[in-house]
Design an enzyme around this catalytic site. Structure first.
Site, mmCIF file in Angstrom:
data_model
loop_
_atom_site.group_PDB
_atom_site.id
_atom_site.type_symbol
_atom_site.label_atom_id
_atom_site.label_comp_id
_atom_site.label_asym_id
_atom_site.label_seq_id
_atom_site.Cartn_x
_atom_site.Cartn_y
_atom_site.Cartn_z
ATOM 1 N N GLU A 121 -14.316 -8.006 -15.135
ATOM 2 C CA GLU A 121 -13.208 -8.746 -14.383
ATOM 3 C C GLU A 121 -12.191 -7.387 -14.215
ATOM 4 O O GLU A 121 -12.554 -6.367 -14.554
ATOM 5 C CB GLU A 121 -12.524 -9.774 -15.173
ATOM 6 N N LYS A 123 -8.852 -5.466 -14.373
ATOM 7 C CA LYS A 123 -7.784 -5.249 -15.359
ATOM 8 C C LYS A 123 -6.029 -5.065 -14.531
ATOM 9 O O LYS A 123 -6.023 -4.148 -14.048
ATOM 10 C CB LYS A 123 -7.693 -4.043 -16.123
ATOM 11 N N ASP A 125 -2.570 -4.794 -13.793
ATOM 12 C CA ASP A 125 -1.351 -4.045 -14.348
ATOM 13 C C ASP A 125 -0.157 -4.902 -14.397
ATOM 14 O O ASP A 125 0.596 -4.624 -13.349
ATOM 15 C CB ASP A 125 -1.421 -2.669 -13.312
ATOM 16 N N TYR A 237 -2.712 -14.289 -12.827
ATOM 17 C CA TYR A 237 -4.374 -14.600 -12.854
ATOM 18 C C TYR A 237 -4.511 -14.856 -14.325
ATOM 19 O O TYR A 237 -4.061 -14.185 -15.130
ATOM 20 C CB TYR A 237 -5.112 -13.369 -12.331
ATOM 21 N N LYS A 328 -10.966 2.194 -17.835
ATOM 22 C CA LYS A 328 -9.796 2.553 -17.114
ATOM 23 C C LYS A 328 -10.407 3.447 -15.777
ATOM 24 O O LYS A 328 -11.343 3.833 -15.513
ATOM 25 C CB LYS A 328 -8.904 3.492 -17.748
ATOM 26 N N CYS A 422 19.015 23.291 10.745
ATOM 27 C CA CYS A 422 17.749 22.879 10.866
ATOM 28 C C CYS A 422 16.846 23.998 10.571
ATOM 29 O O CYS A 422 16.927 25.201 10.854
ATOM 30 C CB CYS A 422 17.144 22.601 12.388
ATOM 31 N N CYS A 425 14.692 25.716 13.391
ATOM 32 C CA CYS A 425 15.359 26.383 14.853
ATOM 33 C C CYS A 425 16.641 26.768 14.316
ATOM 34 O O CYS A 425 17.303 27.530 15.229
ATOM 35 C CB CYS A 425 15.105 25.548 15.899
ATOM 36 N N CYS A 440 18.136 17.136 13.490
ATOM 37 C CA CYS A 440 18.305 18.541 14.100
ATOM 38 C C CYS A 440 18.815 18.232 15.581
ATOM 39 O O CYS A 440 18.250 17.480 16.300
ATOM 40 C CB CYS A 440 16.922 19.308 13.978
ATOM 41 N N CYS A 446 13.859 23.016 19.407
ATOM 42 C CA CYS A 446 13.265 23.256 18.325
ATOM 43 C C CYS A 446 11.921 23.340 18.183
ATOM 44 O O CYS A 446 11.222 22.610 18.472
ATOM 45 C CB CYS A 446 13.974 22.251 17.268
HETATM 46 O O1 D41 Z 1 -6.246 -8.064 -16.641
HETATM 47 C C1 D41 Z 1 -6.125 -7.622 -17.733
HETATM 48 N N1 D41 Z 1 -4.992 -6.870 -17.977
HETATM 49 C C2 D41 Z 1 -6.600 -8.429 -18.962
HETATM 50 C C3 D41 Z 1 -5.982 -8.088 -20.261
HETATM 51 C C4 D41 Z 1 -7.890 -8.812 -18.923
HETATM 52 N N2 D41 Z 1 -8.682 -8.899 -17.656
HETATM 53 N N3 D41 Z 1 -8.702 -9.194 -19.971
HETATM 54 C C5 D41 Z 1 -7.878 -9.068 -21.170
HETATM 55 N N4 D41 Z 1 -8.713 -9.499 -22.248
HETATM 56 C C6 D41 Z 1 -8.051 -9.570 -23.494
HETATM 57 C C7 D41 Z 1 -8.709 -9.966 -24.749
HETATM 58 C C8 D41 Z 1 -10.152 -9.631 -24.645
HETATM 59 C C9 D41 Z 1 -8.176 -9.674 -25.936
HETATM 60 C C10 D41 Z 1 -8.926 -11.581 -24.630
HETATM 61 C C11 D41 Z 1 -6.708 -8.626 -21.411
HETATM 62 C C12 D41 Z 1 -6.086 -8.543 -22.704
HETATM 63 N N5 D41 Z 1 -6.853 -9.210 -23.716
HETATM 64 C C13 D41 Z 1 -4.673 -7.850 -22.932
HETATM 65 N N6 D41 Z 1 -3.707 -7.622 -22.287
HETATM 66 C C14 D41 Z 1 -2.666 -7.074 -22.944
HETATM 67 C C15 D41 Z 1 -2.910 -7.447 -24.116
HETATM 68 C C16 D41 Z 1 -4.311 -7.704 -24.253
#
Ligand code: D41
Length: 685
Positions: A121, A123, A125, A237, A328, A422, A425, A440, A446
């Protein structure tokens, strides 16, 4: 007061309907009825609830608006601890391999054993959140806090459209805690900051812009005034769960996510099943490629073992499950230092301060420059040469200096000031009242503006000169071969071949391109002149209205204002351009060189739709700035006045509208919001 059975039923029905349409709109992104229809149902329910307050339920769609200002947030002890997630430090593909190897080892799998099934999935922010549903109704939303104890932010989370207040479908567990990420989309973030900048420009105290979407989302979630929280658009989400009591049993993470989806919770489209390390690597690469195009920030991807039995077997170390990892991407924010602050001069003479940076790898590219926008922004951020700064590059947005690391400032670093001449020029640079930018005043004298003006003239949407690019224009302007636009058409083979790196073949191609460009149209020619505020569509409108160039050149501001969509700012700019003798001279020479187009008869236009109407603007509109709204109204022929009287036809009121709105109501003047204004302009057009 007894509630008539009919009203009770109607209120129940309306709530159901509104829940359904909200799910269609926010979660599925597939609106099933027009906004206006939704508003109508919403208002009907509101009216019923006002009449019979006993009818009101906490999960009513009308309760998304939030309530009173809070003193602080109550603490919430999580029923099931919110774990953290281990981060795979290896950014390369091997990160996915390392995880798979660890999982296989822990599970005692041998080399020939089948691959482990995972869920991959995004991650997000944002901020981790726990949503508690009892009997399908949202009863509490809490932040993660330290994992054991978070804060009760239910009021604010209720305003998030994507968070269902009530679940739907079969077999909903009596207790269901959903975990997921609250975040802010990039476009919502840009809009919010634009609004904040305007508030600051208008002198609002205690307002600031936000550093990034995550920061803005965090601020909104912890906002004590729900009315303000509501103006900070958040999204959500789901990716996990906490306490669950009753309901069906599940064997995999993926099945559970599908159930959450069926109950009305938003689960990302990009959550997928993956088999073994190869699929994880492919997912990491595919998402990495698409990252810039996503409408929100992600800082990586997450891999999870799909089988809940295997998850249990793997368990966790300290507070991190062994069955999940965050892989990451390169960070979208980095530290670097400012080596210089240069001034870039644009085609219209606009001076933009640009920070020259120690090269730094951000969001997947090496960044060496970041815009500081204008004097006020540069001052507000107080960026100085030698400073250590945070640079952000996300999506296709140009890199930006987000903030200065104050502790790292070198002693004696001088405050930045905009130059009053400027840098290209030497002409005076001035900032006009009410404008954010210095310009300017050198015009085509110029060099910077000359280069940009030539490039603009030659671009595809204007005269479309094939073979004339930026490098060549730089070279020719610097060598003094061209000074003004008509010089382009006086170039000979000899001039060109004398330039460095110019062969005879490319020179001939350029001459052919120039020859071809001479046959053009009036809108292209007008647009190519680079008159301030005259874009392609205005150029078309002008050409259509007047038919002939001479008529436009001779027109006064009054006549120009008759053109559809032309307001005072545009009219003034067009008029001023043709008042300049050197601009007239350039046009005559271009014609003498053979640039030509077909002229036509003027097309009679209907009179402007809002002519004779007086409009007053008050308060902050959600997306339009005051100046934009004013220009749009004036372009439609309306007069925009400063105070409300009996002669006022409309008052357009935004947030924090004060006495003008009251006066309008007292006088019975029609009051519009931004949508109403747009409708007025659209209906009038
Ligand atoms: O999308 C995310 N930031 C995300 C965070 C995600 N897709 N899955 C996550 N799964 C977990 C566990 C595995 C512990 C159920 C998480 C986080 N934890 C998480 N986000 C912040 C602390 C933990």
């Amino acid at each position: 007061m007894a509630i008539p059975a009919g009203d009770q039923e109607r209120a129940d029905a309306l709530r159901e309907l509104l829940h359904h349409h909200a799910h269609q709109y926010y979660v599925l992104d597939a609106p099933s009825i027009p906004d206006a229809e939704y508003d109508k149902l919403f208002r009907e329910l509101q009216a019923l609830e006002e009449k019979y307050p006993e009818l009101l339920t906490p999960d009513s769609p009308t309760q998304r608006v939030g309530g009173a200002i809070l003193e602080g947030f109550a603490k919430v002890r999580h029923q099931v601890a919110m774990l953290s997630i281990r981060t795979e430090t290896d950014i390369e593909a091997s990160g996915a391999q390392n995880f798979d190897l660890r999982v296989r080892r822990e599970l005692g799998l041998k080399e020939g054993d089948p691959p482990v099934e995972y869920v991959a999935e995004l991650k997000f922010d944002g901020l981790a959140m726990n949503l508690r549903y009892e009997d399908g109704r949202l009863v509490q939303a809490a932040t993660r806090g330290d994992g054991e104890i978070g804060e009760d932010v239910t009021q604010n989370i209720r305003t998030v459209g994507q968070v269902p207040l009530k679940l739907h479908g079969k077999d909903i567990p009596p207790v269901l805690e959903v975990r997921g990420e609250v975040y802010m989309r990039r476009d919502d973030f840009e809009k919010l900051n634009e609004l904040q900048r305007e508030k600051i420009a208008r002198g609002a105290k205690n307002e600031k812009t936000f550093v990034n979407p995550r920061n803005a989302a965090a601020g909104a979630v912890r906002q004590l005034d729900p009315a303000i929280a509501r103006q900070r658009p958040l999204s959500f989400y789901a990716y996990g769960w906490g306490q669950i009591e009753g309901g069906p049993t599940f064997e995999t993470h993926y099945e559970l996510l599908q159930a959450l989806k069926a109950w009305g919770l938003p689960v990302s489209e990009r959550t997928v099943l993956a088999n073994g390390a190869d699929d994880l690597i492919a997912y990491h690469q595919a998402v990495g490629r698409d990252r810039d195009g996503l409408p929100f920030d992600i800082d990586g991807v997450v891999y999870k073992v799909n089988s809940l039995a295997l998850q249990k077997q793997l368990g966790f170390v300290t507070r991190e499950p062994r069955w999940a990892v965050a892989h990451k991407f390169p960070a979208q924010e980095q530290l670097t230092t400012v080596e210089a602050i240069d001034i870039y001069v644009g085609r219209t003479g606009k001076l933009t301060p640009v920070a020259r940076l120690q090269p730094v790898f951000v969001g997947g590219v090496t960044v060496t420059n970041a815009t500081l926008h204008n004097e006020d922004e540069a001052r507000r951020k107080d960026v100085r040469v030698g400073d250590t700064v945070i640079v952000r590059r996300a999506g296709d947005v140009i890199p930006e200096v987000v903030s200065v690391v104050a502790e790292k400032r070198v002693p004696g670093a001088a405050q930045f000031t905009m130059p009053h001449t400027c840098p290209v020029c030497g002409s005076a640079a001035v900032r006009e009242e009410g404008e954010a930018d210095y310009r300017c005043t050198g015009g085509l004298f110029c060099g910077a503006q000359r280069k940009q003006a030539i490039l603009h003239f030659a671009q595809r949407r204007a005269l479309d000169v094939e073979g004339l690019g930026e490098k060549l224009v730089d070279q020719m302007v610097e060598a003094g071969v061209i000074r003004t636009l008509p010089d382009l058409y006086r170039l000979g083979l000899a001039n060109l071949v004398a330039l460095e790196r110019m062969g005879e073949k490319s020179a001939q191609n350029l001459l052919a391109g120039l020859e071809q460009s001479k046959s053009t149209t009036l809108p292209r020619f007008l647009y190519g002149l680079g008159i301030r505020h005259v874009g392609e569509s205005t150029a078309r409108d002008l050409a259509r209205h007047f038919g002939k160039l001479d008529a436009i050149m001779e027109a006064g501001v009054e006549r120009l204002l008759e053109v559809p969509d032309v307001g005072p700012i545009v009219a003034e700019s067009v008029h001023a351009f043709f008042q300049q003798p050197h601009n007239v001279e350039v046009i005559e020479q271009l014609r003498a060189c053979g640039v030509h187009w077909e002229e036509s008869e003027p097309v009679a236009q209907a009179p402007k739709p809002l002519t004779g109407k007086t409009v007053v603007l008050t308060g902050t509109l959600p997306t339009l700035s005051r100046d934009e709204a004013k220009e749009m109204l004036e372009a439609a022929g309306a007069k925009v006045a400063g105070s409300v009287s009996k002669k006022t036809d409309y008052v357009v009121a935004g947030a924090e509208a004060g006495s003008k709105l009251e006066k309008a109501q007292a006088l019975g003047v029609a009051v519009l919001d931004e949508e109403g204004l747009r409708k007025l302009l659209a209906g009038a057009a």
